[in-house]
Design a protein around this motif. Structure first.
Motif, mmCIF file in Angstrom:
data_model
loop_
_atom_site.group_PDB
_atom_site.id
_atom_site.type_symbol
_atom_site.label_atom_id
_atom_site.label_comp_id
_atom_site.label_asym_id
_atom_site.label_seq_id
_atom_site.Cartn_x
_atom_site.Cartn_y
_atom_site.Cartn_z
ATOM 1 N N SER A 7 0.837 -1.204 0.000
ATOM 2 C CA SER A 7 0.000 0.000 0.000
ATOM 3 C C SER A 7 0.872 1.255 0.000
ATOM 4 O O SER A 7 1.714 1.427 0.892
ATOM 5 C CB SER A 7 -0.905 0.033 1.246
ATOM 6 O OG SER A 7 -1.722 -1.111 1.323
ATOM 7 N N ASP A 8 0.672 2.104 -1.006
ATOM 8 C CA ASP A 8 1.327 3.419 -1.084
ATOM 9 C C ASP A 8 2.837 3.312 -0.831
ATOM 10 O O ASP A 8 3.423 4.127 -0.106
ATOM 11 C CB ASP A 8 0.703 4.394 -0.081
ATOM 12 C CG ASP A 8 -0.792 4.574 -0.316
ATOM 13 O OD1 ASP A 8 -1.193 4.644 -1.492
ATOM 14 O OD2 ASP A 8 -1.549 4.621 0.668
ATOM 15 N N LEU A 9 3.454 2.310 -1.447
ATOM 16 C CA LEU A 9 4.865 2.011 -1.192
ATOM 17 C C LEU A 9 5.790 2.958 -1.948
ATOM 18 O O LEU A 9 5.639 3.176 -3.151
ATOM 19 C CB LEU A 9 5.161 0.568 -1.599
ATOM 20 C CG LEU A 9 6.592 0.063 -1.384
ATOM 21 C CD1 LEU A 9 6.930 0.036 0.103
ATOM 22 C CD2 LEU A 9 6.760 -1.325 -2.004
ATOM 23 N N GLY A 58 4.868 3.898 3.202
ATOM 24 C CA GLY A 58 3.946 2.863 2.764
ATOM 25 C C GLY A 58 3.976 1.625 3.634
ATOM 26 O O GLY A 58 4.687 1.566 4.644
ATOM 27 N N LYS A 59 3.216 0.629 3.200
ATOM 28 C CA LYS A 59 3.019 -0.596 3.984
ATOM 29 C C LYS A 59 3.255 -1.814 3.110
ATOM 30 O O LYS A 59 2.800 -1.878 1.967
ATOM 31 C CB LYS A 59 1.585 -0.612 4.528
ATOM 32 C CG LYS A 59 1.176 -1.874 5.257
ATOM 33 C CD LYS A 59 -0.298 -1.797 5.654
ATOM 34 C CE LYS A 59 -0.788 -3.067 6.303
ATOM 35 N NZ LYS A 59 -2.233 -3.007 6.624
ATOM 36 N N VAL A 60 3.988 -2.805 3.665
ATOM 37 C CA VAL A 60 4.205 -4.078 2.989
ATOM 38 C C VAL A 60 3.964 -5.193 4.005
ATOM 39 O O VAL A 60 4.583 -5.210 5.069
ATOM 40 C CB VAL A 60 5.635 -4.210 2.426
ATOM 41 C CG1 VAL A 60 5.792 -5.552 1.701
ATOM 42 C CG2 VAL A 60 5.964 -3.069 1.486
ATOM 43 N N VAL A 61 3.071 -6.108 3.664
ATOM 44 C CA VAL A 61 2.800 -7.271 4.514
ATOM 45 C C VAL A 61 2.850 -8.522 3.639
ATOM 46 O O VAL A 61 2.209 -8.574 2.587
ATOM 47 C CB VAL A 61 1.421 -7.175 5.208
ATOM 48 C CG1 VAL A 61 1.175 -8.410 6.069
ATOM 49 C CG2 VAL A 61 1.326 -5.911 6.050
ATOM 50 N N VAL A 62 3.636 -9.503 4.063
ATOM 51 C CA VAL A 62 3.749 -10.774 3.342
ATOM 52 C C VAL A 62 3.377 -11.895 4.302
ATOM 53 O O VAL A 62 4.107 -12.174 5.250
ATOM 54 C CB VAL A 62 5.178 -10.990 2.806
ATOM 55 C CG1 VAL A 62 5.268 -12.330 2.070
ATOM 56 C CG2 VAL A 62 5.596 -9.852 1.882
ATOM 57 N N ALA A 63 2.215 -12.495 4.076
ATOM 58 C CA ALA A 63 1.734 -13.588 4.927
ATOM 59 C C ALA A 63 1.804 -13.217 6.405
ATOM 60 O O ALA A 63 2.261 -13.996 7.244
ATOM 61 C CB ALA A 63 2.518 -14.862 4.649
ATOM 62 N N GLY A 64 1.375 -11.999 6.712
ATOM 63 C CA GLY A 64 1.313 -11.547 8.095
ATOM 64 C C GLY A 64 2.595 -10.990 8.661
ATOM 65 O O GLY A 64 2.635 -10.622 9.836
ATOM 66 N N THR A 65 3.650 -10.919 7.882
ATOM 67 C CA THR A 65 4.931 -10.396 8.377
ATOM 68 C C THR A 65 5.340 -9.152 7.603
ATOM 69 O O THR A 65 4.936 -8.952 6.452
ATOM 70 C CB THR A 65 6.050 -11.451 8.257
ATOM 71 O OG1 THR A 65 6.244 -11.776 6.870
ATOM 72 C CG2 THR A 65 5.715 -12.715 9.032
#
Length: 236
Positions: A7-9, A58-65
């Motif tokens: 998101s908005d990275l 921004g936000k980065v999430v990969v399988a909860g991490t």
């Protein structure tokens, strides 16, 4: 539910902003193809998901991490296939899988490993051969077998069909369908529009670090119209 969420990275390399408000999601059991020309930000996106680059916003999430805060935990949830699969040529296919499983601290039965090779379509006689004589397609099958046996939730692919003949490409797409059916979230970066249209559920077009258009299989892929819009940034 999104397994990969961006998101908005914003990510800069060498003082230059490469990803500029990039947003995309990939759900479990979905194949997302990210297309763009050289310098569009495809490789930077993968490096950020793997935790090698830290975003400035921004936000980065990969399988909860969060790969920026806990890259090691994130990489345990990812299988990554670079354009040239990084395996050891002096080892057999089976020895490569055994080695990388040990490196990941994972133990799996012989039955599970053989079933993974079966799912990847690697012939029994090839499993005891050194990789020095393997084609790119066969190397990919070894890497896919490793992803299958590890049962990771995320698969990242970098130009996966580059250098493959039509038969090997069709075999590779079938492997992706197997992983998709298992619920794996698959993100591939490529410039191959036809290849993406063959296997992807959604295609996003990356330019100057953000998505300028996204199309879905449900809407139908008009390959020629997309090629006219993006020209040399994609190949058909």
């Amino acid at each position: 539910m999104a397994v990969i969420e961006i998101s908005d990275l914003r990510v800069a390399r060498g003082g230059k902003l490469v990803l500029n408000d990039l947003s995309l999601t990939v759900a479990a059991g979905e194949i997302y193809a990210l297309l763009g020309g050289n310098g569009a930000g495809k490789s930077t996106t993968l490096s950020t998901l793997l935790g090698f680059l830290k975003p400035s916003a921004g936000k980065v999430v990969v399988a909860g991490t969060d790969p920026a805060n806990d890259p090691e935990a994130t990489r345990h949830k990812i299988a990554y296939l670079p354009e040239n699969v990084a395996l050891y040529e002096h080892l057999t296919a089976r020895e490569n899988v055994d080695y990388f499983l040990a490196l990941a601290g994972e133990a799996h039965s012989n039955t599970d490993i053989e079933a993974a090779f079966d799912a990847a379509g690697l012939q029994s006689e090839a499993r005891s051969r050194n990789l020095s004589g393997f084609s790119k397609g066969m190397r990919q099958k070894v890497a896919i077998a490793l992803a299958v046996v590890r049962q990771v939730p995320v698969l990242l692919l970098d130009e996966p069909t580059s250098g493959l003949d039509p038969k090997a490409t069709a075999d590779f797409n079938a492997l992706l369908s197997t992983l998709k059916a298992r619920g794996t979230a698959i993100l591939m970066v490529t410039h191959d529009l036809l290849g993406a249209a063959d296997c992807a559920d959604r295609i996003g077009f990356l330019d100057a670090g953000h998505i300028v258009e996204e199309v879905s299989r449900a809407q139908g892929f008009d390959v020629m119209a997309l090629h006219r819009r993006y020209g040399e940034a994609v190949a058909v």
